[in-house]
Design a protein around this motif. Structure first.
Motif, PDB file in Angstrom:
ATOM      1  N   THR A  45       0.854  -1.196   0.000  1.00  0.00           N
ATOM      2  CA  THR A  45       0.000   0.000   0.000  1.00  0.00           C
ATOM      3  C   THR A  45       0.882   1.236   0.000  1.00  0.00           C
ATOM      4  OG1 THR A  45      -1.845  -1.080   1.134  1.00  0.00           O
ATOM      5  CG2 THR A  45      -1.725   1.312   1.284  1.00  0.00           C
ATOM      6  N   TYR A  46       0.492   2.211  -0.829  1.00  0.00           N
ATOM      7  CA  TYR A  46       1.235   3.463  -0.966  1.00  0.00           C
ATOM      8  C   TYR A  46       0.465   4.578  -0.284  1.00  0.00           C
ATOM      9  CZ  TYR A  46       3.906   7.143  -3.380  1.00  0.00           C
ATOM     10  OH  TYR A  46       4.700   8.216  -3.688  1.00  0.00           O
ATOM     11  N   TYR A  47       1.175   5.282   0.615  1.00  0.00           N
ATOM     12  CA  TYR A  47       0.517   6.384   1.328  1.00  0.00           C
ATOM     13  C   TYR A  47       1.582   7.418   1.704  1.00  0.00           C
ATOM     14  CZ  TYR A  47      -2.148   8.926   4.886  1.00  0.00           C
ATOM     15  OH  TYR A  47      -2.787   9.909   5.623  1.00  0.00           O
ATOM     16  N   LYS A  48       1.412   8.635   1.174  1.00  0.00           N
ATOM     17  CA  LYS A  48       2.317   9.738   1.480  1.00  0.00           C
ATOM     18  C   LYS A  48       3.791   9.354   1.277  1.00  0.00           C
ATOM     19  CE  LYS A  48      -0.743  12.207   4.665  1.00  0.00           C
ATOM     20  NZ  LYS A  48      -0.902  12.792   6.039  1.00  0.00           N
ATOM     21  N   ASP A  49       4.088   8.889   0.085  1.00  0.00           N
ATOM     22  CA  ASP A  49       5.456   8.540  -0.327  1.00  0.00           C
ATOM     23  C   ASP A  49       6.051   7.368   0.453  1.00  0.00           C
ATOM     24  OD1 ASP A  49       5.452  10.656  -2.172  1.00  0.00           O
ATOM     25  OD2 ASP A  49       6.162  12.072  -0.665  1.00  0.00           O
ATOM     26  N   THR A  50       5.219   6.595   1.121  1.00  0.00           N
ATOM     27  CA  THR A  50       5.709   5.469   1.904  1.00  0.00           C
ATOM     28  C   THR A  50       4.997   4.193   1.487  1.00  0.00           C
ATOM     29  OG1 THR A  50       6.180   6.902   3.793  1.00  0.00           O
ATOM     30  CG2 THR A  50       6.026   4.532   4.237  1.00  0.00           C
ATOM     31  N   TRP A  51       5.776   3.103   1.347  1.00  0.00           N
ATOM     32  CA  TRP A  51       5.220   1.797   1.009  1.00  0.00           C
ATOM     33  C   TRP A  51       5.165   0.923   2.262  1.00  0.00           C
ATOM     34  CZ3 TRP A  51       3.030   0.617  -3.505  1.00  0.00           C
ATOM     35  CH2 TRP A  51       3.349   1.390  -4.624  1.00  0.00           C
ATOM     36  N   ALA A  57      -0.104  -3.443   5.187  1.00  0.00           N
ATOM     37  CA  ALA A  57      -0.680  -2.887   3.963  1.00  0.00           C
ATOM     38  C   ALA A  57      -2.193  -3.051   3.973  1.00  0.00           C
ATOM     39  CB  ALA A  57      -0.074  -3.571   2.743  1.00  0.00           C
ATOM     40  N   GLY A  58      -2.672  -4.225   4.448  1.00  0.00           N
ATOM     41  CA  GLY A  58      -4.110  -4.435   4.545  1.00  0.00           C
ATOM     42  C   GLY A  58      -4.758  -3.446   5.488  1.00  0.00           C
TER      43      GLY A  58
END
Length: 427
Positions: A45-51, A57-58
């Motif tokens: 999951t990608y959120y605010k430049d962070t994986w 991720a779920g």
């Protein structure tokens, strides 16, 4: 050798699982993840430049603005580029990042074996490349399929568990597959080597399993149990089975009591989902220590010819393999250094498991200077251009400060039979 530096990495399109060699117990342990069966979902999951990856991720998927990415495995094999939040990412990079994040508990990896449901050249190339991105030298990255991982797992169990044949049943939502580990009876074997293989002997689509996975339906479970019991009896017909292993999510519910009685009748049965990662870890450990003893695993992708030179190692003369039976041709490139006695040529033996034939090739050393015994140092390199063609290069590399290299080199090309179904003639 650092604790955890030898890794077995089970990966498939849905999940991964990691086992590592424990120096204290001298056995593989499976990395605890707090997730079911210690399996990590292959999701990011990608959120605010962070994986983030796996279970986290779920969780992040519920956060507004987060972008889930799935199907990473197939996208990486297709070398696709994925659009995420207006940016473009290589799917191969995403898979490498997922693997890197799952391995942060192991700061220095000496050797790693990836194991996958089925092998092909694209998968091997992909995972060896990712291993190199992790900083592992390419010669210490191995890729094998689940059958070979099962075999190496069994090699490290008590011999009575695979004295005869050993069965493996895999079950997911609607299918059961049966595999059998057995020793090959090779007519032309000259030494004490033991050769084994793992074959898929049967599979069955079972619609009843849809009613018992993941939530058990008691009534329909009885039908699935009877179906599975009949399947087992057909697989075991006229076979002597030492042990049985059950793996796969489909075996988690206890829907097969009658089948279990058949499985355990006169044999030991085991259930678990870390067999493949542990088998891969055993392979990595064996390769790291350069162990050559034990049974040799063969399948239709392995070489049934070996190339030997006569050498003295630790004071003992013998024919030692440059390329051993059971090697993959694409992993057989190697080099070694030898000190020559007074000799004008080198004799090479090519032995075949299929025919029992011994072919002798000779390499002339004409052009090398005459020196006292053991003052000539030669580097020998083996390189395969395809499954049939082995190039062996002999080079004078000098002898320290006493003798510089003469520049002498000679190449010998060895044509082999290749596989092309010949493995099927072994029984």
């Amino acid at each position: 050798m650092l604790r955890g530096s030898i890794i077995g990495y089970d990966i498939n399109p849905k999940v991964c699982q990691i086992s590592y060699f424990n120096e204290e117990t001298q056995e593989p342990d499976t990395l605890e993840t707090g997730m079911e069966n210690n399996q990590i979902p292959l999701e990011m999951t990608y959120y605010k430049d962070t994986w983030t990856y796996g279970k986290n991720a779920g969780r992040m998927n519920s956060v507004r603005g987060s972008i889930p990415v799935s199907n990473i495995w197939h996208s990486a094999l297709k070398k696709e580029r994925l659009q995420v939040a207006g940016e473009e990412f290589e799917a191969v990079w995403l898979l490498a990042e997922f693997i890197r994040q799952t391995l942060t508990s192991f700061p220095e990896i000496e050797t790693i074996t990836f194991t996958v449901p089925e092998m092909n050249e694209d998968i091997r190339y992909l995972l060896k490349g990712i291993g190199q991105r992790l900083g592992v030298p390419k010669e210490y990255i191995y890729v094998q399929d689940y059958k070979e991982s099962f075999c190496h797992y069994m090699f490290n169990q008590p011999k009575e568990l695979w004295q005869y044949e050993s069965a493996l049943f895999y079950c997911d939502e609607d299918v059961i597959r049966a595999f059998m580990l057995r020793e090959l009876k090779i007519k032309y074997r000259k030494g004490k080597e033991s050769f084994v293989t793992v074959e898929k002997v049967a599979d069955a689509q079972m619609e009843e399993l849809e009613s018992v996975y993941p939530v058990l339906n008691v009534d329909k479970a009885k039908a699935a149990d009877e179906h599975f019991k009949s399947f087992i009896q057909s697989v075991f017909d006229r076979k002597t089975i030492s042990s049985v292993f059950l793996t796969g999510d489909g075996f988690e519910n206890n829907w097969y009591p009658n089948s279990l009685r058949v499985l355990c009748n006169g044999r030991r049965a085991f259930m678990g989902n870390n067999l493949y990662s542990k088998g891969a870890c055993y392979t990595a450990q064996k390769r790291a220590l350069e162990q050559i003893d034990g049974p040799v695993y063969l399948d239709e992708t392995k070489m049934t010819e070996q190339i030997c030179l006569k050498m003295r190692i630790r004071g003992e003369d013998g024919w030692y393999p440059l390329v051993a039976w059971g090697s993959h041709w694409y992993e057989a490139d190697k080099q070694c250094e030898v000190l020559l006695e007074d000799t004008q040529d080198i004799e090479i033996h090519i032995e075949s498991l299929l025919t029992g034939s011994l072919r002798v090739e000779t390499v002339s050393l004409a052009g090398l200077p005459e020196r006292k015994n053991y003052a000539l140092r030669i580097r020998i390199r083996t390189m395969f251009t395809d499954e049939r063609t082995c190039h062996i290069l002999f080079e004078d590399i000098g002898f320290g400060e006493f003798f510089s290299s003469t520049g002498f080199s000679v190449e010998k090309v060895i044509e082999l039979g290749g596989s092309n179904g010949q493995f099927n003639s072994l029984s």
